[in-house]
Scaffold this active site. Structure first.
Site, PDB file in Angstrom:
ATOM      1  N   LYS A   1      -9.178  -6.652   8.611  1.00 55.87           N
ATOM      2  CA  LYS A   1      -8.080  -6.258   9.494  1.00 55.87           C
ATOM      3  C   LYS A   1      -8.420  -6.799  10.868  1.00 55.87           C
ATOM      4  O   LYS A   1      -9.522  -6.525  11.378  1.00 55.87           O
ATOM      5  CB  LYS A   1      -7.937  -4.738   9.561  1.00 55.87           C
ATOM      6  CG  LYS A   1      -7.448  -4.091   8.275  1.00 55.87           C
ATOM      7  CD  LYS A   1      -7.167  -2.608   8.455  1.00 55.87           C
ATOM      8  CE  LYS A   1      -6.826  -1.974   7.119  1.00 55.87           C
ATOM      9  NZ  LYS A   1      -6.584  -0.526   7.204  1.00 55.87           N
TER      10      LYS A   1
ATOM     11  N   LYS B   1      -1.552  -0.853  -4.114  1.00 53.25           N
ATOM     12  CA  LYS B   1      -2.731  -0.054  -3.744  1.00 53.25           C
ATOM     13  C   LYS B   1      -2.303   1.400  -3.602  1.00 53.25           C
ATOM     14  O   LYS B   1      -1.298   1.685  -2.948  1.00 53.25           O
ATOM     15  CB  LYS B   1      -3.267  -0.597  -2.421  1.00 53.25           C
ATOM     16  CG  LYS B   1      -4.189   0.308  -1.649  1.00 53.25           C
ATOM     17  CD  LYS B   1      -4.865  -0.501  -0.548  1.00 53.25           C
ATOM     18  CE  LYS B   1      -4.880   0.215   0.778  1.00 53.25           C
ATOM     19  NZ  LYS B   1      -5.480  -0.603   1.841  1.00 53.25           N
TER      20      LYS B   1
ATOM     21  N   GLY C   1      -3.694  -3.885   6.318  1.00 49.98           N
ATOM     22  CA  GLY C   1      -2.572  -3.582   7.211  1.00 49.98           C
ATOM     23  C   GLY C   1      -2.825  -2.335   8.021  1.00 49.98           C
ATOM     24  O   GLY C   1      -3.642  -1.496   7.652  1.00 49.98           O
TER      25      GLY C   1
ATOM     26  N   GLU D   1     -11.490   0.501  -2.868  1.00 46.76           N
ATOM     27  CA  GLU D   1     -11.674   0.257  -1.435  1.00 46.76           C
ATOM     28  C   GLU D   1     -12.356   1.451  -0.765  1.00 46.76           C
ATOM     29  O   GLU D   1     -11.940   2.593  -0.951  1.00 46.76           O
ATOM     30  CB  GLU D   1     -10.297  -0.006  -0.808  1.00 46.76           C
ATOM     31  CG  GLU D   1     -10.344  -0.440   0.649  1.00 46.76           C
ATOM     32  CD  GLU D   1      -8.956  -0.800   1.193  1.00 46.76           C
ATOM     33  OE1 GLU D   1      -8.042  -1.069   0.394  1.00 46.76           O
ATOM     34  OE2 GLU D   1      -8.804  -0.793   2.417  1.00 46.76           O
TER      35      GLU D   1
ATOM     36  N   ASP E   1      -7.702   3.062  -2.879  1.00 44.50           N
ATOM     37  CA  ASP E   1      -8.368   3.139  -1.576  1.00 44.50           C
ATOM     38  C   ASP E   1      -8.752   4.595  -1.328  1.00 44.50           C
ATOM     39  O   ASP E   1      -7.897   5.476  -1.377  1.00 44.50           O
ATOM     40  CB  ASP E   1      -7.406   2.648  -0.479  1.00 44.50           C
ATOM     41  CG  ASP E   1      -8.058   2.578   0.892  1.00 44.50           C
ATOM     42  OD1 ASP E   1      -9.240   2.931   1.012  1.00 44.50           O
ATOM     43  OD2 ASP E   1      -7.370   2.158   1.856  1.00 44.50           O
TER      44      ASP E   1
ATOM     45  N   ASP F   1     -13.686  -1.718   3.793  1.00 48.06           N
ATOM     46  CA  ASP F   1     -12.656  -1.757   4.834  1.00 48.06           C
ATOM     47  C   ASP F   1     -13.307  -1.240   6.130  1.00 48.06           C
ATOM     48  O   ASP F   1     -13.899  -2.022   6.889  1.00 48.06           O
ATOM     49  CB  ASP F   1     -11.460  -0.902   4.379  1.00 48.06           C
ATOM     50  CG  ASP F   1     -10.366  -0.748   5.425  1.00 48.06           C
ATOM     51  OD1 ASP F   1     -10.506  -1.277   6.527  1.00 48.06           O
ATOM     52  OD2 ASP F   1      -9.352  -0.069   5.137  1.00 48.06           O
TER      53      ASP F   1
ATOM     54  N   SER G   1       0.852  -1.186   0.000  1.00 47.27           N
ATOM     55  CA  SER G   1       0.000   0.000   0.000  1.00 47.27           C
ATOM     56  C   SER G   1       0.888   1.237   0.000  1.00 47.27           C
ATOM     57  O   SER G   1       1.786   1.358   0.838  1.00 47.27           O
ATOM     58  CB  SER G   1      -0.876  -0.026   1.256  1.00 47.27           C
ATOM     59  OG  SER G   1      -1.551   1.189   1.404  1.00 47.27           O
TER      60      SER G   1
ATOM     61  N   LYS H   1      -3.722   5.532  -2.867  1.00 47.40           N
ATOM     62  CA  LYS H   1      -4.803   6.322  -2.264  1.00 47.40           C
ATOM     63  C   LYS H   1      -5.389   7.278  -3.295  1.00 47.40           C
ATOM     64  O   LYS H   1      -4.630   7.874  -4.071  1.00 47.40           O
ATOM     65  CB  LYS H   1      -4.242   7.143  -1.102  1.00 47.40           C
ATOM     66  CG  LYS H   1      -3.658   6.308   0.006  1.00 47.40           C
ATOM     67  CD  LYS H   1      -4.741   5.796   0.899  1.00 47.40           C
ATOM     68  CE  LYS H   1      -4.194   4.839   1.929  1.00 47.40           C
ATOM     69  NZ  LYS H   1      -5.262   4.126   2.611  1.00 47.40           N
TER      70      LYS H   1
HETATM   71  O1  LIG Z   1      -0.025  -1.639   6.662  1.00 53.46           O
HETATM   72  C1  LIG Z   1      -0.016  -1.191   5.497  1.00 53.46           C
HETATM   73  O2  LIG Z   1       0.989  -1.158   4.796  1.00 53.46           O
HETATM   74  C2  LIG Z   1      -1.297  -0.684   4.909  1.00 53.46           C
HETATM   75  C3  LIG Z   1      -1.569   0.672   5.368  1.00 53.46           C
HETATM   76  C4  LIG Z   1      -2.844   1.218   4.775  1.00 53.46           C
HETATM   77  O3  LIG Z   1      -3.015   1.214   3.578  1.00 53.46           O
HETATM   78  C5  LIG Z   1      -3.807   1.778   5.646  1.00 53.46           C
HETATM   79  C6  LIG Z   1      -3.624   1.752   6.996  1.00 53.46           C
HETATM   80  C7  LIG Z   1      -4.471   2.497   7.819  1.00 53.46           C
HETATM   81  C8  LIG Z   1      -5.365   3.347   7.277  1.00 53.46           C
HETATM   82  C9  LIG Z   1      -5.379   3.640   5.862  1.00 53.46           C
HETATM   83  O4  LIG Z   1      -4.577   4.705   5.522  1.00 53.46           O
HETATM   84  C10 LIG Z   1      -4.978   2.430   5.035  1.00 53.46           C
HETATM   85  C11 LIG Z   1      -6.186   1.599   4.810  1.00 53.46           C
HETATM   86  O5  LIG Z   1      -7.269   2.144   4.854  1.00 53.46           O
HETATM   87  O6  LIG Z   1      -6.112   0.401   4.547  1.00 53.46           O
HETATM   88 MG   LIG Z   2      -8.448   0.991   3.533  1.00 53.33          MG
END
Ligand SMILES: O=C(O)CCC(=O)C1=CC=C[C@@H](O)[C@@H]1C(=O)O
Ligand SMILES: [Mg+2]
Length: 368
Positions: free
Chosen positions: A263, A162, A291, A214, A189, A239, A136, A164
């Site tokens: 998660k 992924k 994550g 997402e 996402d 999510d 991500s 944003k």
């Molecule tokens: O742990 C990772 O590498 C993924 C991190 C990640 O994409 C996210 C973590 C927490 C909040 C968000 O910004 C995003 C998500 O929404 O999944």
């Molecule tokens: Mg997310």
């Protein structure tokens, strides 16, 4: 098992590269490490993944610790537990606070796996020997910097990427990525940045062969997600909207999504994560493991969970060195050709490096 002692440590780990979202930047990750001991001296590890501010969910590191200290630890300590599934039932009267619940429940699962001489993956029912992983990418200052970073991740072998998106940084951003990498397994996402009023913009994303979009809409709006999904070809992945088995059940029934990101922290623990996995499997909804910029303990739990069969899409559990100069486990989590090997030794399958944990510790408290 009976937990006789629990140590909660607040640690702060410098990140190799800050992670930027539309809500802000995380340069150092603060988290709680949970060390739980049972009456026979077995130690289980858990990680509380809440951020320091409540932008992703309502929980924060401080609320997590408050819940642990004032409610969850007193409920659990000295109580006889036959199976970790009992923990979520025990915590059920406490509303939400999923990340707090998951942190200590994870330590109980680790102890249970060790007691029964299984890996955590086996204890959960996971049979995969390796898992496919993606990465991500946070918001980058320019599209050029984003493309450079994506190139590195592709060369590293990650199975999908992924990125944003948010209003104003969506269609053209995705077009630039697609032009540079026509075949890249790509998803976006939105972290709830859109409403149904943006439907025409979101529909344009159908042109780019995305694996999924997402969480485009509000956290609590599975009705609007269902309306949107009916108008999109690209599957919606939920999510933030899914915090429990029942959330997943309702979303599936309404047709709010085609995919779910699980998660462990967001859904209150491994037992609930597994229930959601099983439900999705029955309904042919693929899942993947999200994550929370986890340190090694949380990462180990994610890997074990992803060994379950219906985790058919690459997750966000990248290797330790993607985030950390030094992780708190030995060996660190490594990715080869986009795969992480699922540890086969008992428990979480990694050793927590106490010296490193202590070096990163800001404060700690022992509960008996
Ligand atoms: O742990 C990772 O590498 C993924 C991190 C990640 O994409 C996210 C973590 C927490 C909040 C968000 O910004 C995003 C998500 O929404 O999944
Ligand atoms: Mg997310």
């Amino acid at each position: 098992m009976k937990l006789t002692e629990i140590v909660v440590r607040h640690i702060k780990m410098p990140m190799k590269a800050p992670f930027t979202t539309s809500f802000g930047t995380i340069a150092d990750k603060e988290l709680l490490v949970i060390e739980a001991k049972d009456q026979s001296g077995i130690i289980g590890w858990g990680e509380a993944v809440a951020f320091t501010a409540p932008w992703y969910t309502e929980e924060t590191l401080k609320t997590t610790w408050h819940m642990l200290e004032d409610f969850l630890i007193p409920m659990l300590c000295q109580r006889d537990i036959n199976h970790p599934d009992e923990v979520s039932a025990l915590f059920a009267p406490i509303r939400r606070n999923c990340m707090a619940k998951a942190s200590i429940e994870g330590a109980v699962w680790d102890i249970y796996a060790q007691q029964t001489k299984q890996s955590l993956a086996q204890a959960l029912g996971g049979a995969k020997r390796q898992i496919e992983v993606g990465v991500s990418v946070g918001i980058q200052p320019t599209i050029e910097q984003l493309l450079t970073l994506l190139k590195q991740h592709i060369q590293h072998g990650y199975k999908r990427v992924k990125v944003k998106i948010k209003p104003g940084q969506d269609v053209e951003l995705v077009r630039a990525i697609r032009t540079a990498f026509p075949k890249l397994p790509l998803m976006v996402d939105a972290n709830s940045a859109y409403t149904l009023a943006d439907i025409e913009v979101l529909k344009q994303l159908d042109d780019f062969d995305l694996l999924m979009i997402e969480q485009p809409l509000a956290v609590d709006d599975i009705v609007d997600h269902a309306k949107l999904q009916r108008q999109l070809q690209t599957p919606i992945c939920l999510d933030e909207s899914i915090t429990s088995y029942d959330d997943a059940r309702r979303a599936i029934e309404l047709g709010s999504c085609g995919i779910i990101n699980i998660k462990i922290g967001r859904v209150g623990g491994l037992t609930e994560a597994k229930r959601i996995h099983d439900l999705c499997q029955t309904h042919h909804i693929p899942v993947w493991c999200g994550g929370m910029l986890e340190a090694g303990i949380g990462r180990a739990h994610n890997i074990a969970l992803t060994a379950l069969a219906n985790f058919t899409l690459p997750g966000d559990t990248a290797g330790s060195s993607h985030y950390w100069y030094e992780d708190i486990i030995t060996p660190e989590v490594t990715v080869e050709n986009g795969y992480i090997a699922v540890p086969q030794s008992v428990g979480i399958g990694y050793t927590v490096n106490r010296e490193t944990v202590e070096r990163f510790t800001i404060s700690q408290k022992v509960y008996q």
